[in-house]
Design a protein around this motif. Sequence first.
Motif, short mmCIF file in Angstrom:
data_model
loop_
_atom_site.label_atom_id
_atom_site.label_comp_id
_atom_site.label_asym_id
_atom_site.label_seq_id
_atom_site.Cartn_x
_atom_site.Cartn_y
_atom_site.Cartn_z
N TYR A 164 -9.07 -8.78 -23.20
CA TYR A 164 -8.07 -9.43 -22.35
C TYR A 164 -8.81 -10.00 -21.14
O TYR A 164 -9.59 -9.28 -20.50
N ALA A 165 -8.56 -11.27 -20.83
CA ALA A 165 -9.24 -11.91 -19.70
C ALA A 165 -8.23 -12.69 -18.87
O ALA A 165 -7.40 -13.44 -19.40
N ILE A 166 -8.32 -12.51 -17.55
CA ILE A 166 -7.41 -13.19 -16.62
C ILE A 166 -8.14 -13.32 -15.28
O ILE A 166 -8.98 -12.48 -14.93
N SER A 167 -7.87 -14.37 -14.55
CA SER A 167 -8.57 -14.59 -13.28
C SER A 167 -7.87 -13.87 -12.14
O SER A 167 -6.64 -13.66 -12.17
N ASN A 168 -8.65 -13.50 -11.13
CA ASN A 168 -8.05 -12.91 -9.93
C ASN A 168 -7.47 -14.01 -9.05
O ASN A 168 -7.74 -15.19 -9.24
N HIS A 169 -6.63 -13.60 -8.09
CA HIS A 169 -6.05 -14.57 -7.16
C HIS A 169 -7.12 -15.05 -6.19
O HIS A 169 -8.02 -14.31 -5.82
N TYR A 170 -7.01 -16.30 -5.77
CA TYR A 170 -8.06 -16.90 -4.95
C TYR A 170 -8.03 -16.42 -3.50
O TYR A 170 -9.04 -16.57 -2.78
N THR A 171 -6.93 -15.83 -3.01
CA THR A 171 -6.90 -15.34 -1.63
C THR A 171 -6.39 -13.91 -1.51
O THR A 171 -6.83 -13.17 -0.63
N ARG A 172 -5.46 -13.49 -2.36
CA ARG A 172 -4.85 -12.18 -2.21
C ARG A 172 -5.32 -11.23 -3.32
O ARG A 172 -5.42 -11.63 -4.48
N HIS A 173 -5.54 -9.98 -2.93
CA HIS A 173 -6.02 -8.99 -3.88
C HIS A 173 -5.21 -7.70 -3.86
O HIS A 173 -5.40 -6.85 -4.73
N CYS A 174 -4.35 -7.53 -2.87
CA CYS A 174 -3.55 -6.32 -2.74
C CYS A 174 -2.08 -6.64 -2.98
O CYS A 174 -1.58 -7.68 -2.52
N VAL A 175 -1.39 -5.76 -3.68
CA VAL A 175 0.02 -5.99 -3.99
C VAL A 175 0.85 -6.04 -2.71
O VAL A 175 1.84 -6.78 -2.63
N TRP A 176 0.45 -5.29 -1.69
CA TRP A 176 1.17 -5.32 -0.42
C TRP A 176 1.18 -6.74 0.16
O TRP A 176 2.20 -7.21 0.64
N ASP A 177 0.04 -7.41 0.10
CA ASP A 177 -0.04 -8.79 0.59
C ASP A 177 0.80 -9.73 -0.27
O ASP A 177 1.44 -10.66 0.24
N GLU A 178 0.80 -9.49 -1.57
CA GLU A 178 1.58 -10.34 -2.47
C GLU A 178 3.07 -10.18 -2.22
O GLU A 178 3.83 -11.16 -2.26
N VAL A 179 3.52 -8.97 -1.93
CA VAL A 179 4.92 -8.74 -1.60
C VAL A 179 5.31 -9.50 -0.34
O VAL A 179 6.34 -10.18 -0.29
N GLN A 180 4.48 -9.40 0.69
CA GLN A 180 4.78 -10.09 1.94
C GLN A 180 4.83 -11.61 1.74
O GLN A 180 5.69 -12.28 2.29
N GLN A 181 3.90 -12.14 0.95
CA GLN A 181 3.88 -13.58 0.72
C GLN A 181 5.10 -14.05 -0.05
O GLN A 181 5.67 -15.10 0.26
N ASN A 182 5.52 -13.29 -1.04
CA ASN A 182 6.71 -13.65 -1.81
C ASN A 182 7.95 -13.66 -0.93
O ASN A 182 8.82 -14.54 -1.06
N LYS A 183 8.06 -12.71 -0.03
CA LYS A 183 9.21 -12.66 0.86
C LYS A 183 9.11 -13.72 1.94
O LYS A 183 10.12 -14.31 2.34
N ARG A 184 7.91 -14.00 2.42
CA ARG A 184 7.73 -15.01 3.44
C ARG A 184 8.13 -16.40 2.93
O ARG A 184 8.73 -17.19 3.66
N LEU A 185 7.81 -16.67 1.68
CA LEU A 185 8.12 -17.98 1.10
C LEU A 185 9.43 -17.97 0.32
O LEU A 185 9.75 -18.97 -0.33
N ASN A 186 10.17 -16.87 0.39
CA ASN A 186 11.46 -16.76 -0.31
C ASN A 186 11.33 -17.09 -1.79
O ASN A 186 12.13 -17.85 -2.35
N LYS A 187 10.32 -16.51 -2.42
CA LYS A 187 10.10 -16.74 -3.84
C LYS A 187 11.14 -16.05 -4.72
O LYS A 187 11.37 -16.46 -5.85
N TYR A 188 11.73 -14.99 -4.17
CA TYR A 188 12.72 -14.23 -4.94
C TYR A 188 13.58 -13.45 -3.95
O TYR A 188 13.26 -13.34 -2.77
N ASN A 189 14.69 -12.91 -4.45
CA ASN A 189 15.57 -12.13 -3.61
C ASN A 189 14.82 -10.95 -2.98
O ASN A 189 14.16 -10.18 -3.68
N HIS A 190 14.90 -10.84 -1.65
CA HIS A 190 14.11 -9.83 -0.95
C HIS A 190 14.50 -8.41 -1.35
O HIS A 190 13.65 -7.53 -1.46
#
Length: 458
Positions: free
Chosen positions: A327-353
Amino acid sequence: MLPERRGVIVGSDVNKGADHNSDHGLRAVRRSRRFGRRRLLFWLFSFAAICSICIAVFGFKLFFHGVEEHQSIPTLTSVKEILTSVEDVPVEPETMDPPKKKPPRGRFYPCKVELRDSVNELVEPKVFGKFVNFSLNYVAREDRPSLEHPITPRFGGHQTLEEREQSFHAANQTIHCGFVEGSEGSPSTGFDLDKEDKMYMNTCTVVVSSCIFGSSDFLRRPTSKLISQYSKKNVCFVMFVDKETLVKLSKEGSTPDERGFVGLWRIVVVSNLPYDDMRKTGKVPKFLSHRLFPSARYSIWLDSKLRLHTDPMMLIEYFLWRRRSEYAISNHYTRHCVWDEVQQNKRLNKYNHTAIDEQFLFYQADGLVKFDPSDPKKPLPSYVPEGSFIIRAHTPMSNLFSCLWFNEVDRFTSRDQLSFGYTFLKLKTTNPDKPLVLHMFKDCERRAITKLFHHRNP
């Protein structure tokens, strides 16, 4: 009295000095008039001068009074009063500072990928298939008749928490993995395909797939001149679309030919989409290629925002065979921690908070920890994938991981980057002696083998 005095003066001794008295009276009258005018002008001038002096003096003091108040340092009491008064005053929209401009997005560049010179040199390693082996079956139908609590059939089924916990074990078992039908006679739960398309998909052994649902993107054809004749003949290129997207693409000049192809893409129309959320519907072909292509040994997934300009067999050799990974998949180009990904999703209103918080709190309660880049024993270089490009062998562990990841998306949010790290870590800790050999490569490599475009504007 005035007429009498005037009469005496005029009528007395006329012969003595009539002319002299007459001239003297006229001069006296003129002098009195001039004196009256001068007095009036004098008082007007004086009044004006006094007013000017007052205005100059008081205005000057007022100016310095304002400067002194502005430059004076308030006491602690006055500061509290000022802050209290500011907090009590509502801010009007006109007084608010203008919104700050978004900082320019960083530029990310490709890096070198050492591919083979020709597909003719490719040989699958003999030891490649020696991964964890077990039998994995899938729930096809849920038949739980209950008059008191009838269930509505769902594409992802109704997996209980106990079934979810058991599904992480790499052992012979039957698990939920999409395509779950209800009891006999129930309507289809979705993702319906034409029989001819199914027959074509059953013949595929190597697959490159993508999807466009809800007319969300343009059709980006693989760069044909960079694809070998071997791959054009032996690799299936399948683009899943819904009817709305098919109409849109046809209007834009991408009408399938009599065999159902647009360039290298075989256009497969999906009816009865299983989710109202088009992003969640897109996770079906993204994660469940082993269910859609039951004869396939390898598959490559790319989002519709990418154009493939590298031979797929070269990619399988580079990311899987050469790395001995399944199984091969690339890492994210700026974020590596799920905590940061949660904040970014909420900051950009990607989904219901609330939904994001519910999922995140569930993962924390089940042991998810922050990513530590300094830990030499970290199982992955990142807990957040880029996710738009996946290369995988259809091995039991790879298929299990894909089903588990899909079930998290089905249960929680469609933001699959939130559930990737948790799913991998839980699978790893549940099966310490049965690893999923996952290769997380650099995002710059993904940029070297594909071309990135922006999604279609809504």
